[in-house]
Design an enzyme around this catalytic site. Structure first.
Site, PDB file in Angstrom:
ATOM      1  N   HIS A  31      -7.902  -5.140  -0.238  1.00 20.98           N
ATOM      2  CA  HIS A  31      -6.653  -4.399  -0.094  1.00 20.98           C
ATOM      3  C   HIS A  31      -5.703  -5.025   0.930  1.00 20.98           C
ATOM      4  O   HIS A  31      -4.485  -5.078   0.708  1.00 20.98           O
ATOM      5  CB  HIS A  31      -6.966  -2.955   0.302  1.00 20.98           C
ATOM      6  CG  HIS A  31      -5.799  -2.035   0.232  1.00 20.98           C
ATOM      7  ND1 HIS A  31      -5.227  -1.640  -0.960  1.00 20.98           N
ATOM      8  CD2 HIS A  31      -5.074  -1.419   1.203  1.00 20.98           C
ATOM      9  CE1 HIS A  31      -4.209  -0.831  -0.723  1.00 20.98           C
ATOM     10  NE2 HIS A  31      -4.089  -0.672   0.575  1.00 20.98           N
ATOM     11  N   SER A  89       0.818  -1.210   0.000  1.00 22.89           N
ATOM     12  CA  SER A  89       0.000   0.000   0.000  1.00 22.89           C
ATOM     13  C   SER A  89       0.858   1.270   0.000  1.00 22.89           C
ATOM     14  O   SER A  89       1.596   1.516  -0.943  1.00 22.89           O
ATOM     15  CB  SER A  89      -0.955  -0.032   1.198  1.00 22.89           C
ATOM     16  OG  SER A  89      -1.920   0.996   1.119  1.00 22.89           O
ATOM     17  N   ASP A 101     -10.147  -4.715  -4.854  1.00 19.70           N
ATOM     18  CA  ASP A 101      -9.647  -3.575  -4.082  1.00 19.70           C
ATOM     19  C   ASP A 101     -10.320  -2.298  -4.579  1.00 19.70           C
ATOM     20  O   ASP A 101     -10.140  -1.898  -5.728  1.00 19.70           O
ATOM     21  CB  ASP A 101      -8.130  -3.474  -4.249  1.00 19.70           C
ATOM     22  CG  ASP A 101      -7.484  -2.491  -3.290  1.00 19.70           C
ATOM     23  OD1 ASP A 101      -8.210  -1.678  -2.696  1.00 19.70           O
ATOM     24  OD2 ASP A 101      -6.251  -2.543  -3.145  1.00 19.70           O
TER      25      ASP A 101
END
Length: 762
Positions: A709, A475, A676
């Protein structure tokens, strides 16, 4: 003091009542210093002042006076000749880490961060003049183009106006300004605000922001918490209904049977741990030996839900030591080293303390004989891997799934695993700044990538003695790496990375950015954002909750809030460990950083970390046109050149005309979560596939359709779908020299070294 207002094209400047030159003048609007001169003409009409592009100060002490005043405005403390501490923390010069990242060096060798480019350039210019360097034709000339420089930065023009300023020199005696590379700005990375010494007025202003943000940000947080609880009501009703009708609401979970098996195994281990401790209490031993397991746990029993990476490492037979790393702008960040206590002795506390704020010193490569590698015999060394966490998390996110944690899995496979944390984290620390100083929080994603990441990589390579390492990020960790490697930022960092493994790469925004609460943060002005969220830490009350609430309550509340904000679910997580996951989040982040993510100027508005919205639209239109062209070729029974590999050099150059990376970029490996909504990983893959990054070599890519995610690090089947592939990619891209001296990771015996394809080398 008399104010002289010139015409609109000039600038408002000041002069003393008698017309003499003041020690320092600043533009009334920009507050930037401007150089002034007494006109050599019109003496019979009196002296007057005007802004000019070149000013000569005949009295030599004037330059020193300008330098003194300008340095005082940038120093840590208000300057007082009777205060030795203030004199020791006076700014003396600006060091340019990158063309756009100046860092102030103080008289005592300290570092002060986040000084605007124009201020840094002027400080060095005044220093040169005060020391009689950089003169032209024997006169000590000072350019008054600061306002022009600021204008060029605001419009993204790029280079300094003065041709001499774009010249660089490596001579030690060269003027400081001659060593400044030409800056190149980007609309996604606007200048940070300037906060000067902590005067009484500045402290009152800072306190005002703290008070306003305390109430307003708490109101915002309260609305988010209430929203998360409200949306949980239907789920609770459904759960209770199924219980009352004698049905198990968890049976629909994809890993239901595996969760039951692990729950039973965990309970059995806890009971065995208690019996073992009771049996050996008098002997002083405190270990639990698992039959057939080479790793001896030194912690066990019921999980106390604590924020301690070392504790969870010891539960699986490993351990963790903490290193303190100093960035080039003076922040002290944490680097955790995961090791097997059976074959490694931790370094001393002195050795693990922060080092000098210098990255990649000349002797950092020791031919694989670093401090750590000296403990391993030849052929048994471990290849270093650095893991970097995501937004609002710490590196502990890689250590919460027991043996199925990515960090522990790689460590037990035979890698030397290091966990990097970004600035502030759980313990905000700086070489000179205090918590309440707004300069402590004046940073965003660029500083993480340009300052934090190189400092972490440098320390790992210094400790291990290797020339390169494998980098694994999730991320926001991928964001700071993608930013740092860009050719306008710090591209040489790519020479220190053997492969960059990006998990849920955060480059393009997903549809979630359009949610109401994110849209609210995007429409408010930057000034209102600072009033609401302050100029210090972002909603620090979250950290108070982290310390005060019991782990189980905090974990449950954290999951509900983050699930509400980001549309995450625990469908693929081991639910019994969910509360543990949130013990390592959130951490301290700056309000300025969150403004970069969510404010109206940067990521949330542009929908990309390195391209503007307009550039993104043009690329989409080009892709659509190209797709239409391919379909037309196929409809006519022909093969499009892009499908048969027949593209010419001109076509590839045209596609890569706006490339972000140069030839120094390391190989990429990407794992995209197909479900996601926070980021759009497919669009990044499309950018690489379309040839928009001709220098990027993608050695592995995978879309996991059912993943969200956080599933790339927390899903129960993460090891099978992500971990094993990461392990193999790290080994096949490791340098040949490193493969000769390192032990082969388990399961990688048949993995050959990766070689670039002929087309990639072309």
């Amino acid at each position: 003091m008399t104010s002289f207002h010139l015409n609109h094209d000039q600038h408002c400047i000041f002069a003393r009542a008698d017309g003499s030159l003041p020690p320092l003048a600043r533009d009334k609007e920009t507050k930037m210093p401007v150089a002034l001169a007494v006109s050599p003409t019109g003496t019979d009409r009196g002296k007057y002042l005007e802004c000019v592009t070149r000013v000569e100060f005949s009295p030599e002490p004037q330059a020193a006076e300008l330098y003194t005043h300008h340095a005082a405005a940038l120093s840590l403390l208000p300057q007082d000749q009777n205060n030795p501490e203030a004199n020791a923390t006076k700014a003396v010069k600006a060091n340019f880490i990158t063309p756009r990242d100046p860092v102030l060096e103080t008289a005592n060798g300290g570092r002060l961060p986040a000084v605007p480019l124009a201020e840094a350039e002027m400080l060095n210019r005044y220093k040169d003049e005060a020391e009689h360097r950089g003169s032209r034709g024997g006169t000590h000339a000072i350019r008054a183009d600061t306002t022009e420089l600021v204008a060029a930065q605001d419009t993204g023009e790029g280079a300094l106006i003065d041709d001499q300023m774009s010249g660089q020199s490596v001579r030690a005696e060269a003027p400081l300004r001659a060593a400044i590379p030409p800056p190149k700005t980007h609309p996604l990375f606007p200048q940070l605000p300037l906060y000067g010494p902590s005067t009484r007025l500045r402290r009152l202003q800072s306190l005002g922001f703290q008070l306003s943000s305390t109430f307003l940000s708490l109101a915002f947080l309260g609305a988010i918490v209430l929203g998360s609880l409200f949306t949980s009501i239907p789920l609770l009703v459904r759960h209770l209904y199924m219980r009352f009708t004698f049905r198990n609401p968890d049976k629909h979970r994809p890993f239901y049977e595996e969760e039951k098996r692990r729950r039973k195994g965990r309970k059995d281990s806890a009971r065995a741990w208690k019996r073992q401790r009771r049996r050996h209490r008098n002997s002083g031993r405190n270990v639990l030996k698992t039959v057939g397991d080479e790793y001896e746990p030194t912690e066990g029993g019921k999980d106390p839900l604590i924020c301690d990476v070392g504790y969870y490492a010891r539960r699986v037979g490993l351990d963790v030591e903490e290193f303190s790393v100093q960035t080039e702008d003076g922040f002290i960040i944490e680097l955790w080293h995961v090791f097997n206590p059976e074959d490694y002795t931790p370094a001393s506390l002195t050795h693990r303390s922060q080092d000098e704020p210098i990255v990649f010193p000349k002797d950092y490569i020791k031919d694989s004989t670093g401090t750590l590698s000296q403990q391993y015999p030849s052929g048994k060394q471990k290849y270093p891997v650095l893991l970097v966490h995501g937004l609002l998390q710490s590196a502990g996110a890689y250590c919460t799934n027991d043996d199925d944690s990515l960090a522990f899995y790689l460590a037990k496979s035979g890698y030397d695993v290091w966990l990097g944390n970004n600035r502030c984290g759980f313990r905000p620390r700086h070489q000179m700044l205090s918590y309440n100083d707004p300069r402590m929080w004046n940073w965003n994603i660029r500083q993480m990538g340009v300052m934090d990441l190189p400092a972490l990589i440098s320390r790992v390579l210094s400790e291990t003695g290797f020339a390169k390492l494998g980098l694994v990020c999730h991320s926001q960790g991928t964001t700071e790496t993608f930013v740092a490697l860009a050719k306008e930022q710090r591209p040489d960092l790519g020479n220190k990375i053997s492969v960059f493994c990006a998990l849920a790469p955060a480059v393009y925004a997903g549809p979630l950015i359009g949610k109401m609460y994110f849209k609210f943060m995007r429409i408010i002005s930057p000034g209102m954002f600072r009033v609401m969220f302050g100029i210090h830490a972002f909603i620090p009350f979250m950290m108070l909750m982290h310390r005060w609430l019991p782990g189980s309550i905090y974990g449950a509340l954290g999951y509900r809030v983050f699930s509400f904000l980001f549309n995450w679910s625990d469908t693929r997580w081991e639910r019994d460990l969910r509360d543990r996951f949130f013990q390592f989040a959130p951490v301290y982040v700056s309000a300025e950083s969150m403004r970069w993510w969510l404010g109206r100027e940067c990521f949330a508005s542009q929908k990309c970390i390195l391209a503007t919205r307009e550039e993104g639209r043009r690329e989409e239109e080009e892709d659509e046109g190209e797709d239409t062209g391919v379909e037309a070729y196929f409809d006519n029974g022909k093969t499009h050149p892009s499908e048969e590999g027949g593209e010419g050099d001109e076509s590839r150059r045209w596609r890569g005309r706006n490339a972000w990376y140069d030839e120094q970029v390391p190989p990429f490996a990407l794992w995209v979560a197909g479900n996601d909504e926070l980021v759009d990983g497919r669009r990044l893959l499309r950018r690489f596939e379309r040839g928009r990054e001709p220098c990027v070599k993608v050695v592995h890519q995978k879309i996991i359709d059912e993943y969200e995610h956080l599933d790339v690090i927390w899903a129960m089947d993460m090891i099978e779908k992500v971990g094993q592939e990461v392990k193999e990619v790290l080994w096949k891209t490791a340098p040949e020299k490193a493969r000769e001296v390192c032990r082969v990771p388990e399961g990688c015996e048949e993995v050959d070294i990766w070689l670039e394809s002929p087309r990639a080398l072309a």
